[in-house]
Enzyme design. Structure first.
Site, short mmCIF file in Angstrom:
data_model
loop_
_atom_site.label_atom_id
_atom_site.label_comp_id
_atom_site.label_asym_id
_atom_site.label_seq_id
_atom_site.Cartn_x
_atom_site.Cartn_y
_atom_site.Cartn_z
N HIS A 1 39.84 38.17 9.94
CA HIS A 1 38.71 38.96 9.46
C HIS A 1 37.53 38.90 10.43
O HIS A 1 36.82 39.89 10.60
CB HIS A 1 38.28 38.45 8.08
N HIS B 1 36.47 45.04 1.09
CA HIS B 1 36.36 43.86 0.23
C HIS B 1 37.55 43.87 -0.72
O HIS B 1 37.42 43.77 -1.94
CB HIS B 1 35.03 43.86 -0.53
#
Length: 726
Positions: free
Chosen positions: A44, A90
């Site tokens: 990420h 998300h």
């Protein structure tokens, strides 16, 4: 504590990576240092599997002020005005805890925008759920929509556009992508690069808690049957505090106090401090006992890895500390000097004057692993479907089946939960091809849209990558905006699988080709890998968020028919491509075959001529033709207006369904007054644009010659049934 192999793997690091860490440090790390490497080296934050491919994207243009590499992208819209925007995922947090996952996704992307000096003016989203019949879908849908609306509405930023889709590929891994758009002056843009020695490093915003610890690492791993146990890694948001933080930051940004600023997003204090110092080729020293905490006995490890929301890190000019503190105290926010910049090129962490960790910054940034993963190219396969052998169905029944389906029904149940008019600059809300936001107190406006197409990308990633850029381009064109730039959120499965990595690599090739040809650069974005559960990956789902400029907004143009007896023109040639179409999927449950061809020359020529026609005020309404083909585009233009259509079937038509449901690209429907028809046709003929005059608008009825005639109020009712009954 001795670092064991189990502890290393629990931190999401491979044993080979741990060996590299020991070589870089020339010793074994302690647990705090291991946690920091875990945060900075995860997928990420480090983009270790995607960086090689992302470098090839088209990111330059006269309109680009700042491309990828900062908190958000920045483009020039003239008159010293700049638009700052970005989209992020998300996904994992929203699957585990839908309300807070979606809410903090909105909060995080807003901070990425206002940390660069922009006042946010619009929010968008792209949300994907599993099959409507899956036992989790309804709960996840309700939670995510409530979270998006709850955060955006409370902070007072309009949520103006988006998309909601359902497919079984997302049964165990939903997608929640949030996009924010802000407006700033070109000479007041702020960056994250640290400068100067012994400058104050200041923590501002909310206090630090234990929520979100290892959130970034969790987002860089596949789910399994124990995913519910990861709830503590989901952040908790407070939009009211974010509103205060935004106003305090924007107030401080009015003068020259700030050297650099960075929000504490993924990996919290770790990523913000490392990114600021490493970009400036400096060191940074933090005194963790000074970090404001809302929970007792928090350890340095917890402080550095917490992803508590509504926090920023600022490096200030000398002598500006008191002035800045007064602003943040006025807004009832914490303001604490927790460290300083140094010349060590190291991240030095102290607690009660004892060094708890010290890491060379290049070990966390430039020396982080970059993988050139193997990938497999996907062949373009032709479907073996024989359309002549399909069960006969009436064109009216097929249309009704599509309009009443989960993916193609009216989604006002969702959009009604979002405040779209707050700030009073929304000129066109969701429901059209793109939303339109006025630049405050000016005649010009921006158009914004977000799009995805997983079925095309799953069938042939390269074509799918091109197609989704073009569809986004068409959506902006259709409201009279010149497309300027995009942000992308690239949602894929496990990159360690060569098939998945091939989907990613080829999608990016397609995106690059389309962006270059259309002069539509990528200025920001996000990669979300490991979207899957128990080795079952999602279909590749790149999401494109686009921004376009309307130089002078006289009257917003949308896709609803405006007048009786207007001429209906289709721009672009219809070949009748049904493979991967909504028609095949909804009517026959057929999902194989290749996507429609994308001809970039036609896309550009057709789009530029439609834009010229709109600018000359020669059309009443415009709609691009995409999912569902021509008939669905016409139905969408009819529903919600007072006018339907009377369509003449082309002569020598061999296949009714191919003509009306085919998803050939690069096409638009235009509603033209009879007295403007000659002018429109002249522009099209002079530029060699293929077009067809297919009929005209009429009061009350949606009609195709000898095939169907249905009241448009009935169509609207059918289109609104699904959410009402779900």
């Amino acid at each position: 504590m001795k670092i064991t192999n189990q502890i290393v793997e629990k931190h999401g690091l491979k044993l080979e990576e741990y060996s590299i860490i020991k070589k870089l440090l020339k010793r074994e790390p302690n647990l705090l240092e291991l946690g920091i490497f875990s945060a900075m080296w995860n997928e990420h934050c480090s983009y270790k599997s995607s960086r090689k491919h992302l470098k090839n994207l088209h990111t330059i243009g006269k309109q680009v002020i700042q491309g990828p590499g900062e908190n958000a992208g920045v483009i020039d819209i003239g008159d010293d005005d700049a638009i700052i925007f970005k989209i992020e995922s998300h996904n994992h947090p929203s699957y585990i805890e839908p309300y807070q996952g979606a809410a903090t996704g909105v909060g995080g992307i807003l901070r990425d925008v206002f940390t660069m000096g922009a006042r946010p003016i619009a929010l968008l989203n792209s949300i994907h759920f599993g099959s409507p019949s899956h036992f989790k879908t309804k709960t996840l849908l309700n939670g995510v929509v409530s979270g998006i609306g709850g955060y955006g509405n409370c902070i007072g930023i309009p949520t103006v556009a988006g998309e909601t889709k359902f497919n079984s590929t997302y049964n165990e891994n939903i997608l929640v992508n949030a996009m924010a758009v802000g407006h700033a002056k070109k000479n007041k843009i702020f960056y994250s690069k640290a400068k100067g020695l012994n400058k104050s490093v200041v923590y501002v915003g909310s206090k630090t808690g234990r929520d979100g610890i290892h959130g970034a690492s969790m987002a860089s791993a596949e789910f399994d049957e124990n995913s519910e146990e990861k709830k503590p890694t989901v952040q908790v948001g407070d939009p009211f505090t974010e509103k205060l933080l935004m106003e305090a930051c924007l107030e401080l940004m009015k003068d020259n106090s700030i050297i650099s600023i960075q929000d504490m997003g993924a990996a919290g204090l770790t990523s913000s401090s490392v990114e600021m110092a490493s970009k400036g080729e400096l060191g940074i020293e933090l005194h963790l006992d000074k970090v404001p905490c809302r929970e007792e006995n928090m350890t340095p490890y917890e402080m550095m890895l917490s992803e508590s929301q509504e926090r920023m890190l600022i490096i200030l000019e000398d002598g500006k500390e008191k002035h800045a503190e007064e602003i943040f105290k006025k807004w009832d926010l914490d303001f604490v000097i927790i460290g300083k910049t140094t010349n060590t090129n190291k991240l030095t962490l102290k607690y009660n004057n004892k060094v708890e960790g010290e890491i060379p910054l290049d070990a966390l940034s430039s020396k982080a692993p970059v993988y050139d993963r193997k990938w497999i190219k996907k062949k373009l396969t032709k479907s073996k479907i024989d359309t002549k052998k399909l069960n006969n169905i009436k064109i009216e029944d097929a249309l009704i089946k599509i309009l009443s389906s989960a993916n193609h029904s009216n989604k006002s149940w969702i959009t009604n939960q979002y405040d779209q008019m707050v700030m009073c600059d929304t000129a066109q809300r969701s429901g059209s091809d793109a939303a339109i936001i006025r630049i405050h107190n000016k005649q010009k406006a921006i158009a914004v849209s977000v799009d995805s197409s997983s079925n095309y990308c799953n069938s042939h990633p390269l074509t799918g990558g091109k197609q989704i850029v073009c569809e986004n381009w068409r959506n902006l064109i259709s409201v009279g905006a010149k497309p300027l730039a995009i942000t992308n959120c690239l949602n894929f499965g496990n990159p360690e699988d060569s098939k998945i990595m091939g989907e990613f690599a080829e999608c990016l090739i397609g995106i690059k080709e389309a962006c270059e040809f259309l002069n539509y650069p990528v200025v920001s974005g996000n990669v979300s890998f490991y979207n899957g559960t128990n080795k079952k990956n999602i279909s590749p789902t790149p999401v494109i968020g686009g921004v376009g400029l309307i130089q002078k907004l006289n009257k917003p143009i949308n896709h609803q028919f405006k007048k009786d007896n207007s001429i209906i023109i289709v721009i672009g040639k219809t070949f009748g491509h049904l493979e991967q179409s909504v028609f095949f999927e909804e009517v026959y449950s057929i999902t194989d075959g290749s996507p429609p061809e994308v001809n970039l020359t036609n896309e550009k020529n057709n789009g530029e001529n439609v834009l010229e026609i709109i600018k000359k005020d020669l059309v009443n309404s415009v709609h691009d033709i995409s999912n569902g083909g021509l008939i669905v585009a016409l139905a969408e233009m009819s529903m919600g207006s007072d006018y339907g259509v009377k369509i003449n079937k082309p002569k020598n038509l061999t296949n009714l369904f191919k003509y009306f449901f085919g998803e050939d690209q690069g096409r638009y429907v235009l509603e033209v007054d009879k007295n403007n028809l000659e002018k429109v046709e002249k522009i099209l003929r002079n530029n060699n644009i293929f077009y067809e005059n297919i009929g005209f608008t009429q009061k009350d009825y949606f009609e195709i010659q000898k095939e169907l005639k249905i009241d448009i109020k009935e169509l609207y009712k059918i289109n609104n049934q699904w959410y009402n009954n779900y």
